[in-house]
Write an enzyme that holds these catalytic residues in place. Structure first.
Site, short mmCIF file in Angstrom:
data_model
loop_
_atom_site.label_atom_id
_atom_site.label_comp_id
_atom_site.label_asym_id
_atom_site.label_seq_id
_atom_site.Cartn_x
_atom_site.Cartn_y
_atom_site.Cartn_z
N CYS A 2 0.82 -1.22 0.00
CA CYS A 2 0.00 0.00 0.00
C CYS A 2 0.85 1.27 0.00
O CYS A 2 1.99 1.28 0.44
CB CYS A 2 -0.98 0.06 1.17
SG CYS A 2 -2.27 -1.17 1.13
N GLY A 28 0.63 -0.52 -4.96
CA GLY A 28 -0.73 -1.03 -4.95
C GLY A 28 -1.45 -0.67 -6.24
O GLY A 28 -1.44 0.49 -6.64
N ASN A 102 -1.58 2.09 5.98
CA ASN A 102 -0.67 1.14 5.35
C ASN A 102 -0.15 0.22 6.45
O ASN A 102 0.54 0.67 7.35
CB ASN A 102 0.47 1.88 4.66
CG ASN A 102 1.58 0.95 4.15
OD1 ASN A 102 2.72 1.36 4.06
ND2 ASN A 102 1.24 -0.26 3.81
N GLY A 103 -0.50 -1.06 6.39
CA GLY A 103 -0.04 -2.00 7.41
C GLY A 103 -1.07 -3.07 7.69
O GLY A 103 -2.03 -3.24 6.96
N CYS A 238 10.64 -3.32 7.66
CA CYS A 238 10.44 -4.54 6.88
C CYS A 238 11.54 -4.67 5.83
O CYS A 238 11.73 -3.78 5.00
CB CYS A 238 9.07 -4.49 6.20
SG CYS A 238 8.77 -5.88 5.10
N TYR A 244 12.20 -5.62 -2.32
CA TYR A 244 11.19 -5.75 -3.37
C TYR A 244 10.19 -4.59 -3.46
O TYR A 244 9.91 -4.10 -4.55
CB TYR A 244 10.42 -7.06 -3.13
CG TYR A 244 9.32 -7.35 -4.13
CD1 TYR A 244 9.62 -7.80 -5.41
CD2 TYR A 244 7.98 -7.19 -3.78
CE1 TYR A 244 8.61 -8.08 -6.33
CE2 TYR A 244 6.97 -7.46 -4.69
CZ TYR A 244 7.28 -7.91 -5.96
OH TYR A 244 6.30 -8.17 -6.85
#
Length: 344
Positions: A2, A28, A102-103, A238, A244
């Site tokens: 997101c 997204g 976002n999460g 993360c 990525y």
């Protein structure tokens, strides 16, 4: 994944939000939406599709005002219904409110069950809607205190932008799982975005990252934003942001994504040396790492997989069969180049 963006005290804020969301389309592709405030009312438009498919000049002119928040959806919770698109907007005791997230909240089912028992009515299956209910049901007199109360209930990963008619709040969870950065617009005002590539596109000057566990408050009449450290920081960005998710030209936690990926490839060549004819990347996120591996190992670099750029990102699909099909649609090996070769 997101993408979220917030624009504060900027003329035609929804247009700036639109461009920022366009820059972060890689985060997204399922749905997109923008809420804008003119100080009196919050207006929201959202739909399934890409940013350029959902918005046009007419829709952006409807979203007038000098404040806006926006979202690109990459579903990890909820369904593909347009009701699960963001922003989530509502009217409650203190007026209009809109929120983007976002999460993932790990206690979402527990919180929702309790809210339903208390009479809450949900319009979507998103964990984000829990937050707006918690804020609306709080007995605190100020929105800031209602948000803080809600944040003490939810658990998990969240970058949040919350907009009232006159204020914008930006919050990052104590772990800083997802990135969130502040930029200053040249003509004045601020922008908050998941990635710095969005700041670059709208010519905003990077100010700093929002710290894990920090709340930032933007308010009209105040030149500087207010900062409140709500939770003790325990940074755990993360790793997939660097591997990525993020665009190569973004800077996350002070590090350029392209440079990090290239260094990872160089380190891999050091840790896992092999005898091979050439190194090939899996486009696009693998290109930087493959370049690093090729340079460090001295093995030639070849582009032997062709990517179809009309297929979106394929990381999370519900079944292996769909994942296999998406990979075939997206990536095509060049057999004449690969045949009989040893490759990294």
């Amino acid at each position: 994944m997101c993408a979220i963006v917030g624009v504060f005290d900027v003329k035609h804020a929804s247009k700036i939000a639109y461009y920022a969301l366009f820059a972060m389309q890689h985060r997204g592709q399922e749905a997109t939406g923008i809420s804008a405030s003119d100080g009196k009312k919050i207006r929201t438009l959202k739909d399934n599709g890409l940013v350029t498919e959902v918005f046009n000049e007419e829709k952006l002119s409807f979203l007038h005002g000098d404040m806006a928040i926006g979202h690109n959806r990459y579903s990890t919770a909820g369904s593909d219904s347009v009701r699960d698109a963001q922003p989530v907007a509502a009217s409650y005791k203190l007026g209009d409110i809109s929120i983007v997230h976002n999460g993932n909240l790990i206690n979402k089912h527990e919180v929702r069950s309790k809210l339903v028992e208390q009479g809450a009515i949900f319009q979507s299956s998103m964990d984000t809607e829990n937050i707006i209910h918690l804020i609306a049901r709080s007995q605190q007199g100020k929105l800031k205190d209602r948000i803080i109360e809600a944040l003490n209930v939810i658990k998990g990963a969240y970058c949040l932008l919350i907009q009232s008619r006159s204020k914008m709040f930006a919050v990052r969870d104590r772990y800083g799982v997802r990135p969130l950065s502040i930029g200053k617009m040249k003509e004045g005002g601020y922008i908050v975005a998941s990635e710095t590539c969005a700041l670059d596109l709208v010519d905003a000057e990077f100010v700093r990252d929002i710290r894990p566990g920090e709340m930032i408050i933007f308010q009209h009449g105040k030149e500087e934003f207010e900062s409140i450290q709500l939770f003790e920081p325990d940074p755990h960005i993360c790793a997939f942001e660097f591997i990525y998710f993020a665009r190569p030209d973004s800077v996350i936690e002070g590090k350029n994504v392209y440079s990090v990926r290239k260094k990872m490839g160089m380190k891999l060549a050091e840790l896992a040396p092999v005898d091979a004819d050439f190194v090939i990347p899996v486009p696009d996120s693998g290109v930087s790492a493959a370049l690093g591996y090729a340079q460090a190992s001295g093995i030639p670099f070849e582009m032997a997989i062709v990517r179809n750029h009309y297929v979106g990102r394929t990381f999370i699909e519900p079944t292996q069969a769909v994942r296999d099909l998406k990979v075939k649609l997206k990536l095509s090996p060049i057999h004449k180049v690969l045949e009989g070769k040893k490759i990294v």
